[in-house]
Design a protein around this motif. Sequence first.
Motif, mmCIF file in Angstrom:
data_model
loop_
_atom_site.group_PDB
_atom_site.id
_atom_site.type_symbol
_atom_site.label_atom_id
_atom_site.label_comp_id
_atom_site.label_asym_id
_atom_site.label_seq_id
_atom_site.Cartn_x
_atom_site.Cartn_y
_atom_site.Cartn_z
ATOM 1 N N ARG A 19 23.810 12.995 4.407
ATOM 2 C CA ARG A 19 23.010 11.781 4.435
ATOM 3 C C ARG A 19 21.678 12.025 3.738
ATOM 4 O O ARG A 19 21.023 13.023 3.972
ATOM 5 N N THR A 20 21.274 11.122 2.870
ATOM 6 C CA THR A 20 19.994 11.297 2.183
ATOM 7 C C THR A 20 19.128 10.070 2.345
ATOM 8 O O THR A 20 19.618 8.965 2.567
ATOM 9 N N ASN A 21 17.851 10.263 2.208
ATOM 10 C CA ASN A 21 16.893 9.174 2.230
ATOM 11 C C ASN A 21 16.070 9.296 0.948
ATOM 12 O O ASN A 21 15.242 10.189 0.829
ATOM 13 N N PRO A 22 16.277 8.427 -0.023
ATOM 14 C CA PRO A 22 15.643 8.600 -1.321
ATOM 15 C C PRO A 22 14.128 8.416 -1.335
ATOM 16 O O PRO A 22 13.439 9.006 -2.146
ATOM 17 N N GLY A 23 13.580 7.620 -0.443
ATOM 18 C CA GLY A 23 12.170 7.311 -0.530
ATOM 19 C C GLY A 23 11.272 8.238 0.253
ATOM 20 O O GLY A 23 10.333 8.805 -0.255
ATOM 21 N N ASN A 24 11.554 8.401 1.527
ATOM 22 C CA ASN A 24 10.744 9.207 2.433
ATOM 23 C C ASN A 24 9.278 8.790 2.435
ATOM 24 O O ASN A 24 8.392 9.601 2.629
ATOM 25 N N LYS A 25 9.008 7.515 2.183
ATOM 26 C CA LYS A 25 7.644 7.013 2.192
ATOM 27 C C LYS A 25 7.669 5.522 2.494
ATOM 28 O O LYS A 25 8.723 4.900 2.519
ATOM 29 N N VAL A 26 6.499 4.962 2.714
ATOM 30 C CA VAL A 26 6.389 3.524 2.963
ATOM 31 C C VAL A 26 5.632 2.879 1.810
ATOM 32 O O VAL A 26 4.818 3.518 1.157
ATOM 33 N N ASP A 27 5.921 1.631 1.557
ATOM 34 C CA ASP A 27 5.234 0.880 0.511
ATOM 35 C C ASP A 27 4.451 -0.300 1.071
ATOM 36 O O ASP A 27 3.631 -0.886 0.383
ATOM 37 N N MET A 72 0.863 -1.172 0.000
ATOM 38 C CA MET A 72 0.000 0.000 0.000
ATOM 39 C C MET A 72 0.902 1.225 0.000
ATOM 40 O O MET A 72 1.521 1.540 1.006
ATOM 41 N N ASN A 73 0.995 1.913 -1.122
ATOM 42 C CA ASN A 73 1.900 3.057 -1.197
ATOM 43 C C ASN A 73 1.171 4.391 -1.332
ATOM 44 O O ASN A 73 1.763 5.394 -1.669
ATOM 45 N N ARG A 74 -0.140 4.367 -1.061
ATOM 46 C CA ARG A 74 -0.937 5.600 -1.130
ATOM 47 C C ARG A 74 -2.220 5.387 -0.345
ATOM 48 O O ARG A 74 -2.537 4.266 0.049
ATOM 49 N N HIS A 75 -2.957 6.470 -0.117
ATOM 50 C CA HIS A 75 -4.262 6.370 0.534
ATOM 51 C C HIS A 75 -5.303 5.843 -0.443
ATOM 52 O O HIS A 75 -5.228 6.112 -1.639
ATOM 53 N N PHE A 76 -6.263 5.103 0.081
ATOM 54 C CA PHE A 76 -7.426 4.666 -0.684
ATOM 55 C C PHE A 76 -8.576 5.631 -0.384
ATOM 56 O O PHE A 76 -8.570 6.287 0.662
ATOM 57 N N PRO A 77 -9.586 5.709 -1.252
ATOM 58 C CA PRO A 77 -10.775 6.496 -0.904
ATOM 59 C C PRO A 77 -11.392 5.947 0.385
ATOM 60 O O PRO A 77 -11.457 4.732 0.587
ATOM 61 N N SER A 86 -12.513 -1.096 5.682
ATOM 62 C CA SER A 86 -12.818 0.167 5.011
ATOM 63 C C SER A 86 -11.522 0.858 4.585
ATOM 64 O O SER A 86 -10.461 0.654 5.181
ATOM 65 N N GLY A 87 -11.637 1.665 3.569
ATOM 66 C CA GLY A 87 -10.492 2.446 3.121
ATOM 67 C C GLY A 87 -10.001 3.374 4.213
ATOM 68 O O GLY A 87 -8.805 3.600 4.362
ATOM 69 N N GLN A 88 -10.926 3.892 5.010
ATOM 70 C CA GLN A 88 -10.565 4.789 6.102
ATOM 71 C C GLN A 88 -9.669 4.074 7.115
ATOM 72 O O GLN A 88 -8.676 4.625 7.569
ATOM 73 N N ARG A 89 -10.001 2.827 7.465
ATOM 74 C CA ARG A 89 -9.199 2.065 8.439
ATOM 75 C C ARG A 89 -7.819 1.756 7.876
ATOM 76 O O ARG A 89 -6.822 1.845 8.586
ATOM 77 N N LEU A 90 -7.739 1.394 6.608
ATOM 78 C CA LEU A 90 -6.431 1.133 6.005
ATOM 79 C C LEU A 90 -5.616 2.422 5.909
ATOM 80 O O LEU A 90 -4.390 2.395 6.077
ATOM 81 N N ASN A 91 -6.261 3.547 5.651
ATOM 82 C CA ASN A 91 -5.552 4.821 5.614
ATOM 83 C C ASN A 91 -4.958 5.151 6.981
ATOM 84 O O ASN A 91 -3.848 5.683 7.075
ATOM 85 N N GLN A 92 -5.684 4.824 8.057
ATOM 86 C CA GLN A 92 -5.152 5.033 9.403
ATOM 87 C C GLN A 92 -3.909 4.165 9.638
ATOM 88 O O GLN A 92 -2.918 4.625 10.200
ATOM 89 N N ALA A 93 -3.972 2.912 9.204
ATOM 90 C CA ALA A 93 -2.824 2.015 9.347
ATOM 91 C C ALA A 93 -1.641 2.537 8.534
ATOM 92 O O ALA A 93 -0.488 2.473 8.973
ATOM 93 N N TYR A 94 -1.918 3.073 7.345
ATOM 94 C CA TYR A 94 -0.866 3.641 6.496
ATOM 95 C C TYR A 94 -0.229 4.847 7.183
ATOM 96 O O TYR A 94 0.996 4.978 7.217
ATOM 97 N N ASP A 95 -1.058 5.721 7.753
ATOM 98 C CA ASP A 95 -0.541 6.914 8.433
ATOM 99 C C ASP A 95 0.318 6.543 9.638
ATOM 100 O O ASP A 95 1.343 7.166 9.906
ATOM 101 N N GLU A 96 -0.092 5.507 10.376
ATOM 102 C CA GLU A 96 0.696 5.038 11.519
ATOM 103 C C GLU A 96 2.043 4.488 11.063
ATOM 104 O O GLU A 96 3.078 4.762 11.671
ATOM 105 N N ALA A 97 2.048 3.710 9.978
ATOM 106 C CA ALA A 97 3.300 3.160 9.454
ATOM 107 C C ALA A 97 4.207 4.281 8.944
ATOM 108 O O ALA A 97 5.422 4.245 9.146
ATOM 109 N N LEU A 98 3.624 5.293 8.316
ATOM 110 C CA LEU A 98 4.401 6.418 7.810
ATOM 111 C C LEU A 98 5.002 7.225 8.954
ATOM 112 O O LEU A 98 6.173 7.619 8.893
#
Length: 88
Positions: free
Chosen positions: A70-78, A14-19, A37-49
């Motif tokens: 020092r650099t971090n190329p991604g700055n996101k979670v997948d 999951m590399n983005r929010h769902f509706p 629900s997409g809302q619950r998965l979005n919460q899990a995504y935000d916590e992981a981020l």
Amino acid sequence: MITLQQDSEGFIRMNRHFPESIRVSVTFSDGTVEEVSGQRLNQAYDEALAEFRAQNHLDAKRFSRNQKSRTNPGNKVDFVRVQPGMGD
């Protein structure tokens, strides 16, 4: 409806929010299927981020708090950790 498969380590890709209103079918590694629900998965995504940013010393706007060398190329979670019972 979106269908996702949990990997053997307990994550879904999951590399983005769902509706928020969408229903997502998650098939867990033990074979159970649950609608979330997409809302619950979005919460899990935000916590992981948030956890990712804290571990990599990034602030809320993805700016590094470390030295410029020092650099971090991604700055996101997948991948987001999910478990049975997290549905609404």
